[in-house]
Each structure stands twice: as structure tokens, then as C-alpha cells.
Design an enzyme around this catalytic site. Structure first.
Site, PDB file in Angstrom:
ATOM      1  N   ARG A   1      -5.512  -1.497  22.736  1.00 17.68           N
ATOM      2  CA  ARG A   1      -6.950  -1.744  22.666  1.00 17.68           C
ATOM      3  C   ARG A   1      -7.762  -0.867  21.629  1.00 17.68           C
ATOM      4  NH1 ARG A   1      -5.913  -2.504  27.858  1.00 17.68           N
ATOM      5  NH2 ARG A   1      -5.700  -4.487  28.288  1.00 17.68           N
TER       6      ARG A   1
ATOM      7  N   LYS B   1     -13.330  -3.872   7.711  1.00 19.43           N
ATOM      8  CA  LYS B   1     -12.717  -5.175   8.071  1.00 19.43           C
ATOM      9  C   LYS B   1     -11.044  -4.716   7.833  1.00 19.43           C
ATOM     10  CE  LYS B   1     -16.317  -8.292   6.033  1.00 19.43           C
ATOM     11  NZ  LYS B   1     -16.393  -9.252   4.997  1.00 19.43           N
TER      12      LYS B   1
ATOM     13  N   GLU C   1     -14.567  -3.909  -9.232  1.00 22.77           N
ATOM     14  CA  GLU C   1     -15.054  -3.906  -7.987  1.00 22.77           C
ATOM     15  C   GLU C   1     -16.105  -2.762  -8.257  1.00 22.77           C
ATOM     16  OE1 GLU C   1     -14.891  -6.055  -5.657  1.00 22.77           O
ATOM     17  OE2 GLU C   1     -12.868  -6.898  -5.554  1.00 22.77           O
TER      18      GLU C   1
ATOM     19  N   LYS D   1     -21.076   0.915  -1.114  1.00 24.58           N
ATOM     20  CA  LYS D   1     -20.369   0.079  -0.171  1.00 24.58           C
ATOM     21  C   LYS D   1     -20.996   0.581   1.082  1.00 24.58           C
ATOM     22  CE  LYS D   1     -16.913  -2.774   1.753  1.00 24.58           C
ATOM     23  NZ  LYS D   1     -15.568  -3.215   1.473  1.00 24.58           N
TER      24      LYS D   1
ATOM     25  N   GLU E   1     -21.812  -8.361   8.732  1.00 25.23           N
ATOM     26  CA  GLU E   1     -22.190  -9.463   7.923  1.00 25.23           C
ATOM     27  C   GLU E   1     -22.972 -10.690   8.433  1.00 25.23           C
ATOM     28  OE1 GLU E   1     -18.772 -10.163   4.908  1.00 25.23           O
ATOM     29  OE2 GLU E   1     -19.868 -12.006   4.239  1.00 25.23           O
TER      30      GLU E   1
ATOM     31  N   ARG F   1     -24.840  -7.937   3.739  1.00 24.41           N
ATOM     32  CA  ARG F   1     -23.368  -7.635   3.333  1.00 24.41           C
ATOM     33  C   ARG F   1     -22.645  -8.670   2.381  1.00 24.41           C
ATOM     34  NH1 ARG F   1     -18.732  -4.421   7.001  1.00 24.41           N
ATOM     35  NH2 ARG F   1     -17.176  -4.671   5.012  1.00 24.41           N
TER      36      ARG F   1
ATOM     37  N   ASN G   1     -20.065  -9.917  -2.130  1.00 21.39           N
ATOM     38  CA  ASN G   1     -19.236 -10.929  -2.768  1.00 21.39           C
ATOM     39  C   ASN G   1     -19.721 -11.513  -4.277  1.00 21.39           C
ATOM     40  OD1 ASN G   1     -17.657 -11.164  -0.531  1.00 21.39           O
ATOM     41  ND2 ASN G   1     -18.799 -12.778   0.393  1.00 21.39           N
TER      42      ASN G   1
ATOM     43  N   HIS H   1     -17.229 -13.420  -6.289  1.00 18.69           N
ATOM     44  CA  HIS H   1     -16.012 -13.692  -5.453  1.00 18.69           C
ATOM     45  C   HIS H   1     -15.912 -15.002  -5.240  1.00 18.69           C
ATOM     46  CE1 HIS H   1     -15.648  -9.514  -5.196  1.00 18.69           C
ATOM     47  NE2 HIS H   1     -14.604  -9.465  -4.300  1.00 18.69           N
TER      48      HIS H   1
ATOM     49  N   HIS I   1     -12.643 -16.497  -5.928  1.00 18.81           N
ATOM     50  CA  HIS I   1     -11.656 -16.958  -4.957  1.00 18.81           C
ATOM     51  C   HIS I   1     -11.109 -18.197  -5.502  1.00 18.81           C
ATOM     52  CE1 HIS I   1     -13.435 -13.933  -1.584  1.00 18.81           C
ATOM     53  NE2 HIS I   1     -12.350 -13.640  -2.221  1.00 18.81           N
TER      54      HIS I   1
ATOM     55  N   HIS J   1      -6.711 -10.167  -7.816  1.00 19.12           N
ATOM     56  CA  HIS J   1      -7.965 -10.293  -7.383  1.00 19.12           C
ATOM     57  C   HIS J   1      -9.013  -9.838  -8.360  1.00 19.12           C
ATOM     58  CE1 HIS J   1     -11.092 -10.702  -4.305  1.00 19.12           C
ATOM     59  NE2 HIS J   1     -11.295  -9.273  -4.459  1.00 19.12           N
TER      60      HIS J   1
HETATM   61  N1  LIG Z   1     -10.933  -5.001   4.105  1.00 25.58           N
HETATM   62  C1  LIG Z   1     -11.681  -5.052   3.134  1.00 25.58           C
HETATM   63  O1  LIG Z   1     -12.982  -4.725   3.419  1.00 25.58           O
HETATM   64  C2  LIG Z   1     -11.174  -5.350   1.706  1.00 25.58           C
HETATM   65  C3  LIG Z   1     -11.831  -5.408   0.661  1.00 25.58           C
HETATM   66  C4  LIG Z   1     -11.197  -6.019  -0.557  1.00 25.58           C
HETATM   67  C5  LIG Z   1      -9.940  -6.232  -0.653  1.00 25.58           C
HETATM   68  N2  LIG Z   1      -9.283  -6.211   0.329  1.00 25.58           N
HETATM   69  C6  LIG Z   1      -7.647  -6.571   0.541  1.00 25.58           C
HETATM   70  O2  LIG Z   1      -7.336  -5.815  -0.155  1.00 25.58           O
HETATM   71  C7  LIG Z   1      -5.899  -6.255  -0.732  1.00 25.58           C
HETATM   72  C8  LIG Z   1      -5.686  -5.916  -2.040  1.00 25.58           C
HETATM   73  O3  LIG Z   1      -5.726  -4.481  -2.249  1.00 25.58           O
HETATM   74  P1  LIG Z   1      -4.918  -3.666  -3.520  1.00 25.58           P
HETATM   75  O4  LIG Z   1      -5.645  -4.434  -4.737  1.00 25.58           O
HETATM   76  O5  LIG Z   1      -4.991  -2.317  -3.127  1.00 25.58           O
HETATM   77  O6  LIG Z   1      -3.335  -4.294  -3.455  1.00 25.58           O
HETATM   78  P2  LIG Z   1      -1.984  -3.731  -3.000  1.00 25.58           P
HETATM   79  O7  LIG Z   1      -2.212  -2.906  -1.669  1.00 25.58           O
HETATM   80  O8  LIG Z   1      -1.102  -4.979  -3.080  1.00 25.58           O
HETATM   81  O9  LIG Z   1      -1.607  -2.713  -4.036  1.00 25.58           O
HETATM   82  C9  LIG Z   1      -1.412  -3.255  -5.552  1.00 25.58           C
HETATM   83  C10 LIG Z   1       0.063  -2.808  -5.807  1.00 25.58           C
HETATM   84  O10 LIG Z   1      -0.165  -1.436  -6.345  1.00 25.58           O
HETATM   85  C11 LIG Z   1       0.930  -0.572  -5.645  1.00 25.58           C
HETATM   86  N3  LIG Z   1       0.415   0.653  -5.489  1.00 25.58           N
HETATM   87  C12 LIG Z   1      -0.529   1.140  -4.721  1.00 25.58           C
HETATM   88  N4  LIG Z   1      -0.958   2.493  -4.998  1.00 25.58           N
HETATM   89  C13 LIG Z   1      -0.259   3.008  -5.755  1.00 25.58           C
HETATM   90  C14 LIG Z   1      -0.058   4.136  -6.559  1.00 25.58           C
HETATM   91  N5  LIG Z   1      -0.834   5.156  -6.067  1.00 25.58           N
HETATM   92  N6  LIG Z   1       0.851   4.177  -7.453  1.00 25.58           N
HETATM   93  C15 LIG Z   1       1.761   2.997  -7.776  1.00 25.58           C
HETATM   94  N7  LIG Z   1       1.629   1.943  -7.184  1.00 25.58           N
HETATM   95  C16 LIG Z   1       0.664   1.700  -6.355  1.00 25.58           C
HETATM   96  C17 LIG Z   1       1.205  -1.248  -4.348  1.00 25.58           C
HETATM   97  O11 LIG Z   1       2.579  -1.160  -3.813  1.00 25.58           O
HETATM   98  C18 LIG Z   1       1.030  -2.967  -4.854  1.00 25.58           C
HETATM   99  O12 LIG Z   1       2.268  -3.435  -5.397  1.00 25.58           O
HETATM  100  C19 LIG Z   1      -5.903  -7.542  -0.679  1.00 25.58           C
HETATM  101  O13 LIG Z   1      -5.207  -8.141   0.533  1.00 25.58           O
HETATM  102  C20 LIG Z   1      -7.525  -7.915  -0.138  1.00 25.58           C
HETATM  103  O14 LIG Z   1      -7.595  -8.892   0.831  1.00 25.58           O
HETATM  104  C21 LIG Z   1      -9.840  -5.939   1.725  1.00 25.58           C
HETATM  105 ZN   LIG Z   2     -13.205  -8.053  -3.999  1.00 27.38          ZN
END
Ligand SMILES: NC(=O)c1ccc[n+]([C@@H]2O[C@H](COP(=O)([O-])OP(=O)(O)OC[C@H]3O[C@@H](n4cnc5c(N)ncnc54)[C@H](O)[C@@H]3O)[C@@H](O)[C@H]2O)c1
Ligand SMILES: [Zn+2]
Length: 376
Positions: free
Chosen positions: A129, A151, A193, A234, A244, A248, A252, A255, A259, A274
Site C-alpha cells: 500500500r 503521476k 517541454e 511544474k 488536476e 494543472r 497540456n 498536447h 496526442h 512525444h
Molecule cells: N508522470 C508524468 O507526469 C509524465 C509526464 C510526462 C511524460 N510521462 C511519461 O514519460 C514517458 C516518456 O519519457 P522519456 O521521454 O524519458 O522516455 P524513455 O523513458 O523511453 O526514455 C527515452 C529513451 O532514452 C533512453 N535513456 C534515458 N536516459 C538516458 C541517458 N541518460 N543516456 C542514454 N539513454 C537514455 C531510454 O532508455 C529510452 O530509450 C512516457 O511514457 C510518458 O507517458 C509521464
Molecule cells: Zn508532454
């Protein structure tokens, strides 16, 4: 134990009452992670979750740093990529955390980008939990966006991020050195972003980025400044509206269009990632606002000029391969948003840094705008 804080570290505090936490931003933080964690949190056991790209680069350094601070750790290396945000990998992660006998004061550490952060945070939120959660974000996107705000979640066959919980981190350690191994394309995607925070409500930050983006890309103090300003922006929004219910949604900006483009390209990262969708989406949001006579077309041109100069795509026609017709894109938008009486909720703008939540955007206007902008 006290950590030797590097003088270049920046700290952003997220004041969420008993869930308040710090984000530390600076070089060399992985090497100092054990000391920073041990000086703040009681637990002496950790389960590290990472991916196969990040593990060979940084896992050993993190484990050593934890060891030196008296923190025992177990590690789980998952495949890289969006598909890892699945039930299958959630089960593996939960089992690993239980196997490592993580108690409620111990922690799950996410070492990776947003994919690992979202999956690990969800795991930390539901095992026993809720156990403690430390984020070591390694992509620019995760340092400026996904590691802030609590999130967490995985994807469903019904759509992205549909299953999850709010679970705030207890500490975020954003090591700015690790961005040097990130691909340029992923760095740029995260930069979209960063620019977004300026466009939401910080025109002076957007102007600063226009003047300083080269040093943000090349590393050094401007990079740290940009990440800290983004985390602060943020955090401010999250503190005002954690779950949200209103403002919040400003996060977006760009987005809704973005999206729809991601869905139209079947989340194929070879075609669109993205942040690239967000870049095109932010230009479209500014152009659409100009078309609705809310903002000057000069602002849309200024946004496009900046995103183009850093190397981001700004037009739908830049996406490789054919896009579905405008009415199919419109369906994707309508699915992303609730349509009430032919009206949509959209983030629109009155100019640079003057975004607002518009609840009464006519779907018919969006469709005719998309038809105009569509590359075919
Ligand atoms: N929780 C939230 O509020 C929130 C907000 C925005 C996005 N997201 C989520 O985040 C995800 C996207 O995140 P992302 O863009 O980091 O993608 P990701 O985690 O897939 O990373 C992108 C790529 O870079 C590589 N990588 C990461 N750090 C590295 C480094 N230092 N050196 C070499 N390679 C590296 C990873 O292995 C991957 O192949 C999505 O799933 C999205 O939904 C969540
Ligand atoms: Zn985004």
C-alpha cells in the site's frame, strides 16, 4: 551522514504538506546519491528499477554510491521503451520489490527516463500500500516533467497512462551530467517541454531560452538553470492543483494536437516521439489561437521560429509517412477530450506566456483548421 553538496546544485522544493519533497539538480548527483538519500530518508534498503540502455551506463555507479552510504540494493533491468509500461512488467517489478524485502520506510529507486519513472512510481505506490520512492531521472523529459508531480502508471490497450495512482516521490535527484549520453533527438524532445513552461505563463523564460538555448544544449550552467526553472514551473502548477481539477490542465499546452499525432502515427517512435508531437502541437495551438482572434499570428511565428531553430519539427508535413485525413485526426482529438454539445476543452493562448483553459472551443472550428493545415 551529510552529503557534500556541490556548489552548482540547484534545489526545488515541492511544498505538498506531509508529502513535501526536494528535487536536487546538478552534475555528479548519481555518485552522491547514497549520501543524499541517507541524509534524508530512514530506510536502508532499496530496489532499483532501470532499463537496458541506462543500466550499463549508470547502474554500477548508483549501486556503489548506495553501498558506500550503507544502503543495500537489489536491481531490476527492464527492456527500454514505452511497451514496458505494461501489466506484465508491473508484476515483475512488484515481485522484485517484495523479493528484496522492501519495507514501508525503504524505497524503490527509478533510474531512467519517464517510462521507468512511471512504472516504478506505480510499483512504489501499490506494493505494501505504498513504499517510499526516489527518482533518479536520466532523460531531459523525465528531469523537467515526469519526475515532478506524482503521476504514475502504465498503459492499457484502451490508451496511454490509463491505469495508475498519484504517488509523490520522496526525493528526486536529477544528475545533469547523464544527459550527455542521451541521443540528440531525445534531448530535443525533452526541450519541447522546457519551452512549454515559458509558453504557458513565463514569457521572460521563453525569451531567455531564445537567447540561451545553445548553452542549454551544450551543457553547463544554462542547462542546470533551464531544468531548475522547468521543475519550479511544474511544481508551482502541481502545488496549486495536485489532482488536476483545473489549472494543472495548462501543462497540456500543445498536447491535444500532439496526442492526436502520436495516435495517428501509432506511437511509432521512428516517426514521432512525444516531444516532437508537442512541438508541432504547440505551434498549432498558437496558430489556432490566432485564427480565433485571441492572439497575434506573430506570436505563432515566433514560437515556430524558436522550435525550428533548435531542430524540432513544427509542421505535420515533417512527420515521415502519410497521416490519416483531418477528420480522423479530429476523432482522435475528440477521444482525448470530452466533447460537450460540439464544444471542446483546449489550452489556447492570448500570446507568448499567456495560455488559458478554454472550455468552449467549437469542434467544427478545430476540424476546419486541421483541414487547412493538413499536408495533403
Ligand atoms: N508522470 C508524468 O507526469 C509524465 C509526464 C510526462 C511524460 N510521462 C511519461 O514519460 C514517458 C516518456 O519519457 P522519456 O521521454 O524519458 O522516455 P524513455 O523513458 O523511453 O526514455 C527515452 C529513451 O532514452 C533512453 N535513456 C534515458 N536516459 C538516458 C541517458 N541518460 N543516456 C542514454 N539513454 C537514455 C531510454 O532508455 C529510452 O530509450 C512516457 O511514457 C510518458 O507517458 C509521464
Ligand atoms: Zn508532454
Amino acid at each position: 551522514m551529510t552529503a557534500i553538496a556541490a556548489s552548482t546544485d540547484r534545489k526545488v522544493h515541492v511544498p505538498l504538506g506531509e508529502r513535501a519533497y526536494d528535487i536536487l539538480i546538478g552534475p555528479g548527483l548519481i555518485a552522491r546519491a547514497g549520501a543524499e538519500i541517507a541524509s534524508r530518508l530512514k530506510g536502508r534498503k532499496a530496489a532499483i528499477i532501470t532499463d537496458e540502455n541506462v543500466a550499463p551506463l549508470y547502474l554500477e555507479a548508483l549501486v556503489e554510491s548506495l553501498n558506500a552510504a550503507g544502503i543495500a540494493s537489489a536491481s531490476l533491468v527492464l527492456p527500454a521503451g514505452e511497451k514496458t509500461k505494461s501489466f506484465e512488467h508491473l508484476i515483475t517489478a512488484c515481485d522484485k520489490v517484495l523479493e528484496a524485502r522492501i519495507e514501508r520506510n525503504d524505497y524503490v529507486i527509478a533510474l531512467g527516463g519517464g517510462v521507468i519513472g512511471d512504472l516504478s512510481g506505480f510499483t512504489a505506490g501499490i506494493v505494501r500500500r505504498g513504499v517510499r520512492f526516489v527518482q533518479v531521472p536520466t532523460s531531459l523529459l523525465s528531469q523537467v516533467d515526469s519526475s515532478v508531480g506524482g503521476k504514475t502508471g502504465i498503459n492499457s490497450r484502451h490508451g496511454k497512462n490509463l491505469i495508475g495512482v498519484f504517488h509523490q516521490a520522496d526525493l528526486v535527484l536529477a544528475d545533469t551530467d547523464v544527459l550527455n549520453t542521451l541521443s540528440e533527438r531525445e534531448f530535443r524532445a525533452g526541450y519541447a517541454e522546457v519551452a512549454k513552461y515559458g509558453l504557458i505563463d513565463k514569457p521572460e523564460f521563453f525569451a531567455w531560452l531564445e537567447a540561451n538555448w545553445k548553452s542549454v544544449f551544450s551543457g553547463g550552467s544554462a542547462r542546470i538553470e533551464a531544468i531548475a526553472a522547468s521543475c519550479q514551473a511544474k511544481a508551482d502548477v502541481v502545488v496549486a492543483d495536485e489532482h488536476e481539477n483545473g489549472q494543472r490542465a495548462l501543462l497540456n499546452l500543445g498536447h491535444t494536437f500532439g496526442h492526436a499525432l502520436e495516435a495517428a502515427t501509432a506511437y511509432d517512435s521512428a516517426r514521432l516521439v512525444h516531444g516532437e508531437g508537442v512541438s508541432i502541437g504547440m505551434v498549432l495551438a498558437h496558430e489556432f489561437s490566432a485564427r480565433m482572434n485571441l492572439a497575434s499570428p506573430d506570436d505563432a511565428r515566433r514560437v515556430e521560429h524558436h522550435l525550428r531553430e533548435v531542430g524540432l519539427p513544427t509542421r505535420m508535413s515533417e512527420i515521415p509517412g502519410a497521416l490519416p485525413p483531418a477528420d480522423v485526426l479530429m476523432d482522435a482529438i475528440a477521444q482525448d477530450k470530452k466533447v460537450k454539445g460540439g464544444k471542446l476543452t483546449f489550452i489556447l493562448t492570448r500570446g507568448i506566456g499567456q495560455s488559458f483553459v478554454a472550455n468552449d472551443v467549437p469542434a467544427s472550428e478545430v476540424l476546419s483548421f486541421l483541414k487547412e493545415k493538413h499536408p495533403q
